[in-house]
Design a protein around this motif. Structure first.
Motif, PDB file in Angstrom:
ATOM      1  N   MET A 117     -21.257 -72.153  -3.368  1.00 16.10           N
ATOM      2  CA  MET A 117     -21.484 -73.790  -3.743  1.00 16.10           C
ATOM      3  C   MET A 117     -22.763 -74.102  -2.888  1.00 16.10           C
ATOM      4  SD  MET A 117     -17.960 -75.516  -4.325  1.00 16.10           S
ATOM      5  CE  MET A 117     -18.877 -77.396  -4.629  1.00 16.10           C
ATOM      6  N   TYR A 118     -22.904 -73.779  -1.866  1.00 19.18           N
ATOM      7  CA  TYR A 118     -23.999 -73.747  -1.014  1.00 19.18           C
ATOM      8  C   TYR A 118     -25.394 -73.018  -1.471  1.00 19.18           C
ATOM      9  CZ  TYR A 118     -21.086 -76.099   2.617  1.00 19.18           C
ATOM     10  OH  TYR A 118     -20.213 -76.892   3.276  1.00 19.18           O
ATOM     11  N   ALA A 119     -25.192 -71.900  -1.942  1.00 18.10           N
ATOM     12  CA  ALA A 119     -26.115 -70.989  -2.543  1.00 18.10           C
ATOM     13  C   ALA A 119     -26.767 -71.833  -3.628  1.00 18.10           C
ATOM     14  CB  ALA A 119     -25.850 -69.731  -2.804  1.00 18.10           C
ATOM     15  N   LYS A 120     -25.819 -72.234  -4.504  1.00 13.96           N
ATOM     16  CA  LYS A 120     -26.333 -73.060  -5.747  1.00 13.96           C
ATOM     17  C   LYS A 120     -27.075 -74.335  -5.155  1.00 13.96           C
ATOM     18  CE  LYS A 120     -22.656 -71.410  -8.776  1.00 13.96           C
ATOM     19  NZ  LYS A 120     -21.555 -71.593  -9.390  1.00 13.96           N
ATOM     20  N   THR A 121     -26.641 -74.958  -4.192  1.00 16.61           N
ATOM     21  CA  THR A 121     -27.295 -76.309  -3.832  1.00 16.61           C
ATOM     22  C   THR A 121     -28.790 -75.742  -3.120  1.00 16.61           C
ATOM     23  OG1 THR A 121     -25.220 -77.187  -3.250  1.00 16.61           O
ATOM     24  CG2 THR A 121     -27.209 -78.134  -2.088  1.00 16.61           C
ATOM     25  N   THR A 140     -28.914 -66.415  -7.733  1.00 16.59           N
ATOM     26  CA  THR A 140     -30.019 -67.248  -7.596  1.00 16.59           C
ATOM     27  C   THR A 140     -31.406 -66.457  -7.372  1.00 16.59           C
ATOM     28  OG1 THR A 140     -29.656 -66.731  -5.020  1.00 16.59           O
ATOM     29  CG2 THR A 140     -28.474 -68.842  -6.070  1.00 16.59           C
ATOM     30  N   ASP A 141     -32.479 -67.106  -7.356  1.00 17.24           N
ATOM     31  CA  ASP A 141     -33.820 -66.461  -7.346  1.00 17.24           C
ATOM     32  C   ASP A 141     -34.661 -66.699  -6.126  1.00 17.24           C
ATOM     33  OD1 ASP A 141     -33.651 -65.776 -10.028  1.00 17.24           O
ATOM     34  OD2 ASP A 141     -34.154 -67.678 -10.754  1.00 17.24           O
ATOM     35  N   LYS A 193     -24.936 -83.542   0.833  1.00 10.16           N
ATOM     36  CA  LYS A 193     -25.867 -83.955   1.950  1.00 10.16           C
ATOM     37  C   LYS A 193     -26.948 -82.882   2.273  1.00 10.16           C
ATOM     38  CE  LYS A 193     -21.930 -86.011   4.442  1.00 10.16           C
ATOM     39  NZ  LYS A 193     -20.948 -86.035   5.626  1.00 10.16           N
ATOM     40  N   VAL A 194     -26.586 -81.740   1.959  1.00 16.15           N
ATOM     41  CA  VAL A 194     -27.411 -80.658   1.993  1.00 16.15           C
ATOM     42  C   VAL A 194     -28.677 -80.812   1.191  1.00 16.15           C
ATOM     43  CG1 VAL A 194     -27.891 -78.331   1.651  1.00 16.15           C
ATOM     44  CG2 VAL A 194     -25.889 -79.050   2.894  1.00 16.15           C
ATOM     45  N   TYR A 195     -28.484 -81.312  -0.076  1.00 13.52           N
ATOM     46  CA  TYR A 195     -29.523 -81.439  -0.997  1.00 13.52           C
ATOM     47  C   TYR A 195     -30.200 -82.490  -0.594  1.00 13.52           C
ATOM     48  CZ  TYR A 195     -31.827 -82.116  -5.284  1.00 13.52           C
ATOM     49  OH  TYR A 195     -32.922 -82.390  -6.476  1.00 13.52           O
ATOM     50  N   GLU A 196     -29.826 -83.668  -0.238  1.00 12.93           N
ATOM     51  CA  GLU A 196     -30.528 -84.903  -0.213  1.00 12.93           C
ATOM     52  C   GLU A 196     -31.470 -84.733   1.211  1.00 12.93           C
ATOM     53  OE1 GLU A 196     -31.519 -88.289   1.831  1.00 12.93           O
ATOM     54  OE2 GLU A 196     -30.025 -87.071   2.767  1.00 12.93           O
TER      55      GLU A 196
END
Length: 451
Positions: A93-97, A139-140, A44-47
């Motif tokens: 997982m949120y950081a990766k998203t 992450t960058d 949902k976050v990504y979308e």
């Protein structure tokens, strides 16, 4: 009514005096993305981010091209991720998203891998905070912040102790990249909800579902204006800065209004912050020297900075009813050519910087410290800065970089806007460990009782 002719003089400053829109930042609420299943929540976050911010970069580039106004960064701020992490699962997982969303939208940074713990830890907060070193190392484009105190609540010293450890761990885990993780991590007191500037941006829970903020910067413009007032008294200096800030803010208002219209989301605030860069002619320290200081950091520096910060705010408020964020003057050491020179020469010391933070917009920002600095000393630095913010009812922050393997006087170099600079001396002869280990909470000051 805004008229492009009203700001033509300001636009003419762009090529000569480093005037720019430092950032267009889209704030996005992720509260409706919470889910008991963290994978579904991440989807949902990504979308939502990619749907709302899909045209952010293009819109910024279009405005930049059509109006001839440089827009350096296009960024996103999101709801503090700790609020989503309350449902359980690995916060990384949120950081990766968020990183996937940054890649998909093309933005420079996403801020909001954050927690608000000024009065204590709730579900998800501690797990997210402890995950920060790993999240920033893999992450960058993700930035993190933690609010550990406020004038209304006091200072959460349990969180202060923990953040000293987290800053240290973040430096260690990114030591092979000049400890870059710490450059993306801010510890706040009195954090604001509508800050468009990284690394401390997050989308506050009181903000709309989606909003566009603009951050304007123009140290070079202010310095150039003061060059035309070489013999004026300090009242005239203040008036010159106010008039210049007015013009800069009007440009930000134009860009923000146009971006809002094109993106179909509300316009939030203009943050008029004199955010410097390592480029020559784009320095807050050089403004202070233009006022008459031989170099930044000597006696008189705090008074000059207070004048500058106040005049910038007054000029901005005259120009727009939507001034917000951290408006004023930033004093990041590695990002300011004048600050770098003053620190290298020994004229600007950490103790003087702390005094200056009582009157600047934020706090101890982008300061490289010796790699041997222990976590309890980092916590003590955070506590001192938070106390200044708490008692003075202002935002303060700490973004320090323990340079693992390096000592005071050596250099740390990030490149780009993050710049470079000397590693500043920290008093390590005596320890604050017992004080920090007491933990608990420093009570709110008397001035918090304003109801």
């Amino acid at each position: 009514m805004l008229n492009i002719n009203d700001i033509m003089e300001t636009i003419n400053m762009i090529s000569e005096e480093n005037l720019d829109i430092r950032t267009i930042t889209m704030g996005i609420s992720l509260l409706d993305c919470a889910d008991s299943d963290i994978k579904r929540s991440c989807d949902k976050v990504y979308e939502k981010i990619t749907r709302l911010a899909g045209n952010l970069v293009k819109t910024g580039e279009d405005i930049e091209r059509e109006y001839g106004i440089p827009i350096i960064n296009k960024r996103i701020s999101v709801t503090p991720i700790a609020l989503l992490a309350a449902s359980g699962g690995d916060p990384v997982m949120y950081a990766k998203t968020l990183q996937r969303a940054a890649n998909a939208t093309g933005v420079n940074f996403i801020g909001g891998y954050s927690a608000l713990v000024h009065k204590g830890f709730s579900a998800g907060d501690e797990a997210l905070i402890r995950s920060i070193p790993e999240a920033l190392s893999i992450t960058d484009n993700i930035c993190s912040s933690v609010n550990i105190g406020s004038t209304k609540s006091g200072i959460n010293m349990d969180a202060v102790k923990l953040m000293g450890e987290v800053v240290r761990q973040t430096a260690e885990i990114t030591a092979d990249r000049d400890c870059i993780g710490c450059a993306k991590l801010v510890v706040f007191c009195n954090a604001v909800e509508d800050n468009p500037f990284m690394a401390g941006a997050f989308h506050g829970v009181g903000e709309p579902d989606c909003v566009v903020h603009v951050g304007v910067s123009g140290p070079g413009v202010v310095q150039a204006a003061l060059k035309k007032c070489p013999d004026g008294d300090l009242g005239q200096v203040a008036e010159t800065i106010k008039r210049t800030a007015f013009k800069i803010t009007r440009m930000g208002q134009l860009v923000g209004t146009e971006a809002s219209k094109r993106l179909g989301v509300p316009f939030g605030i203009v943050d008029l912050s004199l955010a410097p860069t390592p480029a020559v002619g784009d320095s807050v320290a050089h403004i202070l020297e233009e006022m008459g200081l031989e170099t930044c950091g000597i006696h008189g520096t705090t008074a000059a900075l207070a004048l500058l910060n106040d005049a910038v705010k007054k000029g901005g408020v005259m120009a727009s009813s939507s001034v917000g964020g951290l408006s004023g003057a930033f004093i990041p050491v590695t990002e300011d050519a004048g600050m770098i020179d003053a620190a290298r020469s020994g004229d600007l010391l950490l103790e003087k910087l702390e005094a200056m933070t009582a009157v600047c917009s934020v706090g101890l920002d982008m300061i490289a410290i010796p790699g041997e600095t222990p976590a309890d000393v980092i916590s003590a630095i955070i506590a001192d800065e938070a106390a200044i913010g708490m008692v003075n009812s202002k935002t303060t922050a700490v973004r320090v970089i323990p340079a693992i393997g390096k000592k005071a006087g050596e250099e740390l170099n990030f490149g780009g806007l993050l710049g470079s600079g000397p590693i500043m001396k920290v008093n390590l002869t005596k320890s604050p460990k017992k004080f920090i280990s007491r933990a608990g909470r420093i009570p709110a000051p008397l001035q918090s009782l304003k109801n």
